[in-house]
Write an enzyme that holds these catalytic residues in place. Structure first.
Site, mmCIF file in Angstrom:
data_model
loop_
_atom_site.group_PDB
_atom_site.id
_atom_site.type_symbol
_atom_site.label_atom_id
_atom_site.label_comp_id
_atom_site.label_asym_id
_atom_site.label_seq_id
_atom_site.Cartn_x
_atom_site.Cartn_y
_atom_site.Cartn_z
ATOM 1 N N LYS A 231 0.855 -1.190 0.000
ATOM 2 C CA LYS A 231 0.000 0.000 0.000
ATOM 3 C C LYS A 231 0.882 1.228 0.000
ATOM 4 C CE LYS A 231 -4.516 0.801 0.372
ATOM 5 N NZ LYS A 231 -5.596 -0.146 0.034
HETATM 6 N N1 GLU Z 1 -7.352 0.071 -3.112
HETATM 7 C C1 GLU Z 1 -8.088 -1.116 -3.403
HETATM 8 C C2 GLU Z 1 -8.115 -2.027 -2.177
HETATM 9 O O1 GLU Z 1 -7.966 -1.573 -1.079
HETATM 10 C C3 GLU Z 1 -7.603 -1.817 -4.679
HETATM 11 C C4 GLU Z 1 -6.180 -2.266 -4.674
HETATM 12 C C5 GLU Z 1 -5.675 -2.783 -6.004
HETATM 13 O O2 GLU Z 1 -6.460 -2.866 -6.941
HETATM 14 O O3 GLU Z 1 -4.483 -3.070 -6.085
HETATM 15 O O4 GLU Z 1 -8.350 -3.192 -2.269
#
Ligand code: GLU
Length: 420
Positions: free
Chosen positions: A110
């Site tokens: 993240k």
């Molecule tokens: N931000 C989204 C999540 O928390 C998508 C993450 C992604 O597609 O890599 O799952």
């Protein structure tokens, strides 16, 4: 956010507490726990950006790779004033278990930048994004770590990251990010994938509990990408969306809101407040509404020990990451409320990110219906697997989902062994 006078627990504290609950239920070996618990790699950067008024402002940015045991790190980038390293670590950890729950070959990561994108011009956002992309450049790549949108980031921001990365390589690399515009190698259905996945898992839960979707009363906290699209699908399938809110306020109509019009109203005015045919209510009233399905779709810690007891929904579907604290979980479980945990409920987004990455790698693109069919299969299979663990082991849905995700990461880690 619920107001609690208990000691404030951080998002990462909650992530670790839930990890321990599931690891205990799995009777996971201590050595494996030590290998998979903590983030593998953390990068903290300072991002000087020239603002439109000529001043230079420095923003704090992060990229955390929690795990690459099952594949490249994968996870979104959040732009929000509340972003901290602790939060990004928690979100990265949840991505690891999430990718494993839906059984896609990714680890977890993240990113985040502490900023208020709503107060920035497009040009300032582009400068910030390009500076952030170049700062995290050593970490990212289609085989290493693949960012995507999260709270207050979107396909345009992904396009700038893709361009910045590609310029340094000297050739276009579409697979370095997902959630891109279609014209740059994005996937059909990616934009609505999180909301669609929420809808599929809520349907599975409703079927399990014998609650018909037609006529079900739905409350949506957070009317962003995930919340508004889940609400729209519920509305299209004859559920009654009786309340919704965003950072500016809440609207309520016990007969049901016209979600198509509510989305148009938010696009025009910037928020849900002032929607015709609705009355304003407070966030505390929203959580306490008589309803069948409550969808927290905003930020962490929305439901905690102080307000979980007021929730009257039969199903809580976590479209957001970490919206219910461990104290909140215990109260919902005690009150017989069926929780669809975030790492299952909102996994549709990363699942279609995986489809996008596969399409980019193959330079072969799928039709929208193909994406929806595959997504539905993944979400419904994963729901059934988590539910089976819950019933077999008599644990909460959260612990069941964590058990599934953690056991898959533990298996990959055991097979790979310890380097050196
Ligand atoms: N931000 C989204 C999540 O928390 C998508 C993450 C992604 O597609 O890599 O799952």
């Amino acid at each position: 956010m619920g107001v609690s006078n208990q000691t404030v627990k951080t998002a990462y504290d909650s992530a670790m507490e839930n990890f321990n609950l599931a690891a205990d239920a799995l009777q996971l070996d201590e050595n494996i726990r030590n290998m998979i618990r903590s983030p593998e790699r953390i990068l903290e950067v300072s991002l000087p950006v020239r603002m439109d008024n000529g001043h230079i402002q420095s923003f704090a940015g992060y990229r955390v790779q929690h795990s690459t045991a099952r594949g490249p790190a994968k996870g979104g980038i959040r732009y929000h004033p509340g972003v901290t390293l602790d939060e990004v670590k928690a979100l990265a950890t949840w991505m690891t278990w999430k990718c494993a729950v839906v059984n896609i070959p990714f680890g977890g990561g993240k990113g985040g930048v502490t900023c208020n994108p709503k107060a920035m011009s497009q040009v300032e956002l582009e400068r910030l994004t390009r500076r952030y992309a170049s700062a995290i450049l050593p970490l990212i790549g289609p085989e290493k770590d693949i960012p995507a949108p999260d709270v207050y980031t979107n396909s345009q921001i992904m396009a700038w990251i893709m361009d910045t990365y590609s310029m340094t390589k000297g050739y276009p690399v579409s697979g370095v990010v997902t959630g891109k515009p279609i014209a740059l190698g994005g996937s059909l259905g990616r934009n609505e994938a999180t909301g669609r996945g929420v809808y599929y898992t809520v349907c599975s839960a409703a079927e399990h509990l014998h609650i018909p979707i037609a006529g079900a009363r739905v409350v949506v906290q957070g009317f962003g990408n995930a919340g508004s699209i889940a609400a729209h699908l519920m509305h299209d399938n004859k559920a009654r969306v009786i309340a919704a809110n965003d950072s500016r306020g809440c609207v309520h109509n016990s007969k049901g809101l016209d979600v198509t019009k509510l989305i148009a109203h938010k696009e025009k005015t910037g928020g849900v407040v002032g929607f015709p045919d609705s009355e304003p209510i407070s966030p505390a009233e929203l959580f306490a509404l008589e309803c069948d399905i409550l969808i927290p779709a905003a930020l962490e810690n929305a439901i905690d020990g102080s307000n979980a007891g007021k929730v009257k929904a039969k199903i809580v579907g976590e479209a957001a990451n970490g919206p219910v604290t461990p104290e909140g979980d215990a109260i919902l479980e005690k009150n017989g409320i069926f929780l669809i945990p975030d790492i299952l409920c909102n996994a549709g987004g990363v699942t279609v990110s995986y489809f996008e990455w596969v399409q980019d790698e193959q330079h072969l693109f799928w039709e929208a219906q193909d994406v929806y069919n595959r997504l539905e299969r993944v979400m419904k299979t994963s729901f059934a697997e988590v539910l089976k663990i819950r019933l077999d082991h008599k644990v909460s849905m959260r612990t069941a989902a964590n058990m599934l995700g953690i056991s898959r990461v533990a298996e990959a880690t055991t097979l790979r062994g310890l380097y050196p």
